[in-house]
Design an enzyme around this catalytic site. Structure first.
Site, PDB file in Angstrom:
ATOM      1  CG  HIS A   1     -18.124 -14.148  21.073  1.00 15.30           C
ATOM      2  ND1 HIS A   1     -16.772 -14.301  21.396  1.00 15.30           N
ATOM      3  CD2 HIS A   1     -19.050 -14.291  22.528  1.00 15.30           C
ATOM      4  CE1 HIS A   1     -16.712 -13.912  22.617  1.00 15.30           C
ATOM      5  NE2 HIS A   1     -18.256 -13.515  23.497  1.00 15.30           N
ATOM      6  CD  GLU A   2     -22.404 -13.139  22.873  1.00 13.96           C
ATOM      7  OE1 GLU A   2     -22.979 -13.215  24.273  1.00 13.96           O
ATOM      8  OE2 GLU A   2     -22.042 -12.039  22.833  1.00 13.96           O
TER       9      GLU A   2
ATOM     10  CG  HIS B   1     -20.670 -16.980  25.878  1.00 10.29           C
ATOM     11  ND1 HIS B   1     -19.991 -16.842  26.826  1.00 10.29           N
ATOM     12  CD2 HIS B   1     -20.651 -15.929  25.609  1.00 10.29           C
ATOM     13  CE1 HIS B   1     -18.881 -15.838  26.698  1.00 10.29           C
ATOM     14  NE2 HIS B   1     -19.712 -14.861  26.132  1.00 10.29           N
TER      15      HIS B   1
ATOM     16  CG  HIS C   1     -19.415 -22.327  29.422  1.00 15.27           C
ATOM     17  ND1 HIS C   1     -18.058 -21.003  29.586  1.00 15.27           N
ATOM     18  CD2 HIS C   1     -18.546 -23.276  30.130  1.00 15.27           C
ATOM     19  CE1 HIS C   1     -17.571 -21.860  30.845  1.00 15.27           C
ATOM     20  NE2 HIS C   1     -18.024 -22.876  30.887  1.00 15.27           N
TER      21      HIS C   1
HETATM   22 ZN   LIG Z   1     -18.402 -12.856  25.454  1.00 17.63          ZN
END
Ligand SMILES: [Zn+2]
Length: 722
Positions: A500-501, A504, A507
């Site tokens: 998940h991190e 980011h 992204h």
């Molecule tokens: Zn998050």
């Protein structure tokens, strides 16, 4: 640091020195390494080898002074406002302060000690006042407003138009149009809030640092797997309890204990310690602070012309207003609670069969859920963990990034780039042609002074309007560090968080825009979790598991039969996960819809959960007195729903892959990168999503993902953009 920059820094500060106090600061600033442009490879990197706590305050002050001087030059310009001399000039301004704040943020979140806390207490209100000083600058706002009025006929690119819109909207939303008296009050409120946020965070951190369960007897570790025992021993050693075991008051220590400990009395003790952070009376109690924060937020919202704080916060999100966010949450809440009833019944049946003679309580949930998982799916979390080696999974993430994004990760020679703690490592990221994309810093382990949880930071956003600037991003988590030389084993859930991190981070790394204010992850709050959540899905692909989920002793990949069981159980415990999260999200929204009444947080929480029909066997993931997302800044206030909102997009986007060639379908990945990952906030997120998917996201995929019944007349309105 070159002499030239030293002189430049001092010169700027000197022109602004109007008081003796400010002059004293200048002397410190002259020798302050935080003020210089970052030097070294990769277009410069943060000067962690030189940064010290005592540099923070003078650097922040000099950075603020420099930015105000830059803004004075913008407003003093006799020429009519143009994009170049106003909006672009604003994008250029404040660079020193940006760099200083990056280092300040790292000290606050990962090296937080008494000295840093003293700086935070002093600087938080000053930074708030500084921010208001800019948004309340009338001459500046006039120029921005003039640009805004003519943005469509000034020959601006779509990105420039959106950036202009963003400046104007942010200024108006921050009170630029208010009269002088209202502006003054607004600034007072913001400064008070900044101090209260700091106090709130420091109280939570104090309870996390100072409370712990010390275990003297090995017998009291009954049920704990080896990894949790090792972790507890390591924590004990780092806290001068060598030879004993310590369960720290942080999620990464508490959750494994609650999952495996056979000692129900100790589970209850640990559970109470954890859920009462910030709620223990005494100096670190957050209840009165919350009451004050909520009242100030309500007053500020009214001053700004909004019904409530929630209405203000949601205006520029994808949801647009609290009603639409509530509608989505309510649509998911009822089936989630129904699922919890089934989960509890399954657990109670096992407890009864074992003759435990208990009724399932919150400190039993994780423990009996594990037993149900074993009974129903023949799946034992402790069977998975030996395959979940942190460093291998990191390599797996790199593989994913290479396959989907074309990114190559290469470790950076530690002598070339300094770090703020020996546990931090740095990688350079290149595109397939070998061009630099950016840097990725990785700070994986828990330590005293580091805030709990996991997060991503952009130390420097990507931008291109004034020269090609490469981004620097970081991932931070709180894994319990094992013995030296031994692999760190993590849970399946932690592995999902890792991905998940990293989502980011990707992204940020994918950003391909011109202006820093619309770069990377600087998007709407209820959209920013979408790119990160969607990346979680790749963990469970055979390509990752077969290559990277290798047993820490035998080196053998995780057996297919075990993977099948994991897949088969992927909707297991979704009632718990959803209710634990959603109860926090609903309390957050309802607290901020309640207006200016004086709220007693404990009472409000109890009564609201009662009226929602909160299952007594579950406690909120973040109880109000420790709800950092909501009370450590405005950040996720009235915004914790964002994870669910983003997950509607995530679930729907994942189906775009499964409907096509599967997780590694390059065409779908390209559409996702082109329309979501790379565009930052240069376009409306709803338009970006539509361009990726060919339509808006409905709620169906979300319900399928969680294993809840898909409503007969699916309600796309809840997750639709417009
Ligand atoms: Zn998050």
């Amino acid at each position: 640091m070159s002499l030239k920059t030293l002189i430049a820094g001092a010169a700027v500060a000197a022109t602004l020195a109007t008081t003796a106090a400010a002059s004293a600061t200048d002397a410190a600033a002259t020798a302050n390494p935080l003020l210089a442009p970052w030097s070294g490879p990769y277009g410069g990197v943060p000067p962690f080898d030189q940064a010290k706590v005592e540099h923070l305050k003078p650097a922040l002050e000099a950075g603020m002074a420099e930015q105000l001087a830059e803004i004075d030059r913008i407003t003093a310009n006799p020429e009519a406002p143009t994009f170049e001399n106003t909006i672009a000039a604003m994008e250029r301004a404040g660079r020193t302060l940006d760099r200083v704040r990056t280092v300040y943020g790292i000290f606050s979140s990962t090296l937080n000690d008494e000295a840093v806390q003293a700086v935070e207490r002093e600087m938080a209100p000053k930074l708030a006042a500084f921010s208001d000083q800019i948004t309340q600058n009338e001459k500046l706002f006039e120029r921005i407003a003039a640009m805004y009025e003519t943005r469509e006929k000034s020959g601006l690119t779509p990105e420039q138009q959106r950036l202009t819109w963003l400046y104007y909207t942010n200024f108006v939303r921050a009170g630029a149009k208010l009269d002088a008296a209202a502006k003054k009050r607004l600034s007072e409120i913001n400064q008070q809030l900044a101090s209260l946020y700091t106090k709130f965070s420091q109280n939570v951190l104090a309870d996390e640092n100072n409370e712990q369960l010390v275990i003297e007897n090995e017998a009291d570790l009954a049920g704990l797997p080896e990894s949790a025992r090792t972790g507890a021993a390591q924590v004990a050693e780092s806290r001068v309890h060598k030879g004993k075991w310590v369960i720290a008051n942080t999620r990464s220590s508490v959750e494994p204990f609650l999952t495996y400990s056979e000692r129900r009395d100790l589970r209850e003790k640990v559970w109470r310690m954890f859920v009462n952070r910030g709620d223990n009376g005494g100096a670190t109690d957050n209840n009165a602070i919350i009451t004050e924060i909520l009242q100030l937020r309500a007053e500020r919202a009214r001053l700004l012309g909004y019904e409530t704080h929630a209405h203000w916060r949601l205006e520029n999100t994808m949801a647009k207003n609290p009603q639409r966010a509530m509608a989505l949450m309510e649509a998911v809440w009822t089936p989630a609670v129904a699922r919890v009833r089934e989960e509890v019944a399954d657990m109670q049946a096992i407890a009864d069969k074992e003759g435990a003679g208990i009724r399932i309580e919150p400190w039993d949930y994780r423990y009996y859920a594990e037993k149900v998982r074993k009974a129903k799916y023949d799946l034992d979390e402790t069977e998975i963990t030996p395959y979940m080696q942190l460093e291998n999974l990191r390599e797996g993430m790199f593989y994913m990034a290479q396959q989907l994004f074309g990114f190559h990760f290469k470790p950076v020679d530690p002598s070339k780039v300094s770090v703020y703690h020996p546990d931090v490592r740095v990688w350079e990221v290149n595109d397939p042609k070998g061009n630099l994309v950016g840097l990725w810093y990785f700070d994986p382990y828990a330590r005293k002074g580091k805030r709990s949880g996991a997060w991503m930071n952009a130390y420097r956003p990507q931008e291109r309007f004034d020269g090609d600037v490469k981004t620097i991003v970081s991932n931070n988590s709180n894994f319990v560090k094992g013995k030296p030389g031994e692999p760190v084993l993590i849970s399946w859930k932690d592995a999902e968080t890792l991905f998940h991190e990293f989502g980011h981070a990707l992204h940020g790394l994918s950003s391909n825009v011109n202006y820093p204010s619309v770069s990377g992850t600087r998007v709407a709050r209820d959209y920013v979790e979408f790119p990160s959540q969607v990346l979680e899905h790749w963990l469970a692909t055979p390509e990752i598991l077969n290559r990277y989920a290798l047993h820490y002793q035998t080196g053998k990949p995780i057996p297919q039969a075990l993977v099948d069981k994991i897949m088969n159980a992927d909707k297991f415990n979704q009632g718990f996960d959803t209710v634990e999260y959603l109860s926090s999200a609903l309390i957050d929204m309802k607290l901020h819809l309640a207006g200016a009444q004086a709220i007693d947080p404990d009472k409000f929480e109890r009564e609201t959960l009662g009226s929602l029909g909160m299952p007594s066997e579950i406690v909120m993931r973040h109880r109000t007195p420790q709800f950092m997302h909501v009370f450590s800044s405005d950040g996720y206030s009235a915004g914790y729903y964002s994870y669910l909102w983003s997950d509607t997009l995530t679930a729907d986007a994942w189906e775009a892959f499964t409907e096509a060639g599967g997780p590694w379908d390059r065409a779908v990945a390209k559409r996702l990168i082109d329309n979501v990952f790379s565009v930052g906030n240069t376009i409306d997120p709803a338009d970006g999503y539509r361009a990726f998917r060919g339509r808006d996201a409905g709620i169906d995929a979300l319900m399928r993902k969680r294993g809840f019944p898909v409503p007969a007349a699916a309600e796309p309105a809840a997750a639709k953009s417009k």
